[in-house]
Enzyme design. Structure first.
Site, PDB file in Angstrom:
ATOM      1  N   CYS A  74      39.976 106.920 -65.261  1.00 21.03           N
ATOM      2  CA  CYS A  74      39.074 108.039 -64.959  1.00 21.03           C
ATOM      3  C   CYS A  74      39.687 108.931 -63.870  1.00 21.03           C
ATOM      4  O   CYS A  74      40.688 109.593 -64.111  1.00 21.03           O
ATOM      5  CB  CYS A  74      37.692 107.517 -64.577  1.00 21.03           C
ATOM      6  SG  CYS A  74      36.398 108.786 -64.610  1.00 21.03           S
ATOM      7  N   HIS A 129      36.227 103.865 -68.909  1.00 19.70           N
ATOM      8  CA  HIS A 129      36.221 102.699 -68.024  1.00 19.70           C
ATOM      9  C   HIS A 129      36.381 101.411 -68.834  1.00 19.70           C
ATOM     10  O   HIS A 129      35.409 100.918 -69.416  1.00 19.70           O
ATOM     11  CB  HIS A 129      34.923 102.648 -67.215  1.00 19.70           C
ATOM     12  CG  HIS A 129      34.843 103.686 -66.147  1.00 19.70           C
ATOM     13  ND1 HIS A 129      35.371 103.501 -64.890  1.00 19.70           N
ATOM     14  CD2 HIS A 129      34.314 104.939 -66.159  1.00 19.70           C
ATOM     15  CE1 HIS A 129      35.164 104.588 -64.166  1.00 19.70           C
ATOM     16  NE2 HIS A 129      34.533 105.479 -64.908  1.00 19.70           N
ATOM     17  N   GLU A 159      36.743  98.483 -67.679  1.00 21.62           N
ATOM     18  CA  GLU A 159      36.198  97.329 -66.960  1.00 21.62           C
ATOM     19  C   GLU A 159      34.730  97.054 -67.270  1.00 21.62           C
ATOM     20  O   GLU A 159      34.227  95.965 -66.975  1.00 21.62           O
ATOM     21  CB  GLU A 159      36.386  97.502 -65.446  1.00 21.62           C
ATOM     22  CG  GLU A 159      35.570  98.602 -64.806  1.00 21.62           C
ATOM     23  CD  GLU A 159      36.253  99.961 -64.810  1.00 21.62           C
ATOM     24  OE1 GLU A 159      36.022 100.731 -63.860  1.00 21.62           O
ATOM     25  OE2 GLU A 159      36.992 100.256 -65.767  1.00 21.62           O
ATOM     26  N   GLY A 191      24.329  75.295 -45.194  1.00 25.01           N
ATOM     27  CA  GLY A 191      23.830  74.536 -46.327  1.00 25.01           C
ATOM     28  C   GLY A 191      23.901  75.305 -47.623  1.00 25.01           C
ATOM     29  O   GLY A 191      23.651  74.751 -48.697  1.00 25.01           O
ATOM     30  N   ASP A 229      28.386  78.626 -50.127  1.00 26.33           N
ATOM     31  CA  ASP A 229      29.619  79.099 -49.491  1.00 26.33           C
ATOM     32  C   ASP A 229      30.054  78.176 -48.358  1.00 26.33           C
ATOM     33  O   ASP A 229      31.218  77.780 -48.273  1.00 26.33           O
ATOM     34  CB  ASP A 229      29.435  80.527 -48.966  1.00 26.33           C
ATOM     35  CG  ASP A 229      29.053  81.506 -50.053  1.00 26.33           C
ATOM     36  OD1 ASP A 229      29.383  81.242 -51.227  1.00 26.33           O
ATOM     37  OD2 ASP A 229      28.409  82.524 -49.745  1.00 26.33           O
TER      38      ASP A 229
END
EC number: 6.3.5.2
Length: 525
Positions: free
Chosen positions: A84, A181, A183, A236, A239
């Site tokens: 683009c 695009h 993606e 907790g 991650d």
């Protein structure tokens, strides 16, 4: 082995799809990162990409202040793929012509006709056009400018329905551009186009795999930390839990976890994590109760960004106090992931604004002799979850809905009070319990309740009821960069609403949030 020896650099011009593009590349087994358009030559050399993709963006090359491609990029001798705006600016800088169009703008699904052969697009098509007999693609476009003349030595390999340039190629220099695009999922062969560029033209090999990622993180951590002691801020959540297990594998008992109860947590969720850690993880965890300290700091604070900053500051103060009581700690570990970095505006295009600050981006600055350790900083949430499963975390914990670092403070609009948190916890429990009972929890990416600081009239029996309002939020997403509100049935919402207003006496009204991201964020604050 190094799982990121083959890599693609995405030069970001501010596209809303840049992070989606990064995910698509990684799904092909190739490591990718994004950088600002004004990246330096030394930074590119240090990254050592096999190829470069130029993202889209909201700008026009016709405007004088629009971002551009550094000239040295074209001298690197590696393949470049413009998407683009990326195609437009590449064409413009190499001598092509770009013009603004009004009547022939394209936004949404459309078609591209393939005109000539190219290694970039050969054998990739959706159908054969009945009129022209040529191969064609179903694609997603969003543009107001068009390339009207391609640069010297470029070939037009595809056009849109207005016969405007939709794909161009310079085969000798391995320079390619598309107006659409690839993606986004609306471009049906988008993945095939990206794969062709990355694996065939850039010759990248698929090494970005979970087992390799784990091995690399473990080895890098061992080399970096050596025999030093590490302290981990443990919430907790998935991650911090994955970070803890990676550290455990890398450096054994050289680290300790600190869990701070700030009164803003969904405690019934953490109990499950606490039990799992006690039985399976062999982690050293210090539990600190600091509820009143956080509530005192938040008195009279209504602005969401200020609430985040205050919570981050108090976390920092508590950690620093605790770290000073520990012997020979040299590293502070955090479960920062890539989306945290992105939304905080770190290492992204200078044309992007900070969406919201994250308490776990940037580290603590009060102790000068401690270094920051972020083992999963370059990973997306789904990659972290996959690693968690590989490390033995049960599926229902690995795919537990995300819980924000500032906790309930950003699910309470305006000032945060303990009584509001208590109400919200009870409401949230009902909502999540019903989602699980109806087998909807695993089909939804994130669901939670929001406390609205306003009263609404209701009726309970023969009595007038003037109580609080609760909003329910549920979204579906792949990467948490974009999201759509979940289509929950009227019967389900009615059941949840009835339970809330009947079981939580402080609530008189329940509403359902039908906002997508963008324009809204997933959390309300």
């Amino acid at each position: 082995m190094k799982c990121n020896n083959h890599r693609i650099l995405v030069i970001d011009f501010g596209s809303q799809y840049t992070q989606l593009l990064l995910r698509r590349i990684r799904e092909l087994g190739v490591y990718s990162e994004s950088c600002s358009w004004n990246i330096s030559k030394s930074q590119v050399y240090a990254f050592n990409p096999n190829g470069i993709i130029l993202s889209g963006g909201p700008y026009s090359v016709i405007d004088n202040d629009s971002p551009y491609i550094p000239e040295f990029v074209f001298q690197l001798g590696i393949p470049i793929f413009g998407i683009c705006y990326g195609m437009q600016i590449m064409s413009f800088q190499l001598g092509g012509r770009v013009e603004r169009v009004i009547a022939q703008r394209e936004f949404g699904c459309t078609q591209v006709t393939i005109l000539s052969k190219s290694v970039f697009i050969n054998d990739i098509y959706d159908y054969v056009d009945d009129v022209t007999g040529r191969f064609a693609l179903d694609v997603w476009m969003s543009h107001g400018d068009v390339v009207t003349t391609v640069p010297k030595d470029f070939t037009v390999i595809g056009v849109n329905k207005y016969r405007q340039v939709a794909m161009m190629a310079n085969e000798d220099r391995h320079l390619y551009g598309v107006q659409f695009h690839p993606e986004v999922t609306h471009t049906k062969k988008g993945k095939s186009i990206l794969e062709r560029f990355i694996t065939c033209i850039c010759r990248c090999k698929s090494s970005w795999k979970i087992a390799n990622i784990i091995d690399d993180i473990v080895m890098d951590t061992r080399v970096k930390v050596g025999n030093d002691k590490v302290v981990l801020g443990f919430s907790g959540g998935i991650d911090s839990l994955v970070t803890a297990l990676l550290l455990r594998r890398a450096i054994g008992h050289q680290f300790i976890c600190i869990y701070i109860d700030n009164g803003l947590l969904s405690n019934y969720e953490f109990d499950r994590i606490k039990n799992f850690c006690a039985l399976n993880c062999n982690l050293d965890i210090i539990y600190l109760s600091q509820e009143q300290r956080f509530f005192n700091a938040l008195i009279g604070v209504n602005d969401p960004e200020k609430k985040r900053k205050i919570i981050g500051r108090v976390f920092t103060e508590v950690f620093e106090e605790q770290i000073r009581n520990l012997v020979a700690v040299k590293w502070l570990a955090q479960g920062t992931i890539y989306s945290d970095v992105i939304e905080s505006g770190v290492s992204l295009s200078s044309f992007k604004n900070v969406i919201k600050s994250h308490h776990n981006v940037g580290g603590f600055c009060g102790i000068t002799d401690i270094q920051l350790l972020e083992p999963i900083r370059n990973l997306f949430k789904d990659e972290v979850r996959s690693i968690g499963l590989d490390l033995g975390i049960p599926y229902d914990i690995a795919y537990r809905h995300p819980f924000p670092g500032p906790g309930l403070a950003i699910r309470i609009l305006g000032e945060v009070k303990k009584e509001y948190c208590d109400i919200l916890r009870r409401v949230d429990f009902i909502f999540i319990e019903e989602l699980k009972r109806e087998h909807l929890y695993s089909k939804i990416s994130q669901a939670f309740a929001v406390f609205l600081p306003t009263h609404s009239v209701g009726i309970q029996g023969d009595q007038r009821k003037y109580k609080w309002v609760i909003a329910l939020r549920a979204v579906e997403t792949i990467d948490f960069m974009t999201a759509h509100w979940a289509y929950l049935s009227y019967d389900f919402l009615n059941k949840v609403s009835n339970r809330i207003v009947n079981e939580v006496e402080e609530v008189s009204r329940v509403v359902y949030d039908i906002s997508s991201k963008p324009p809204a964020t997933i959390e309300w604050e």
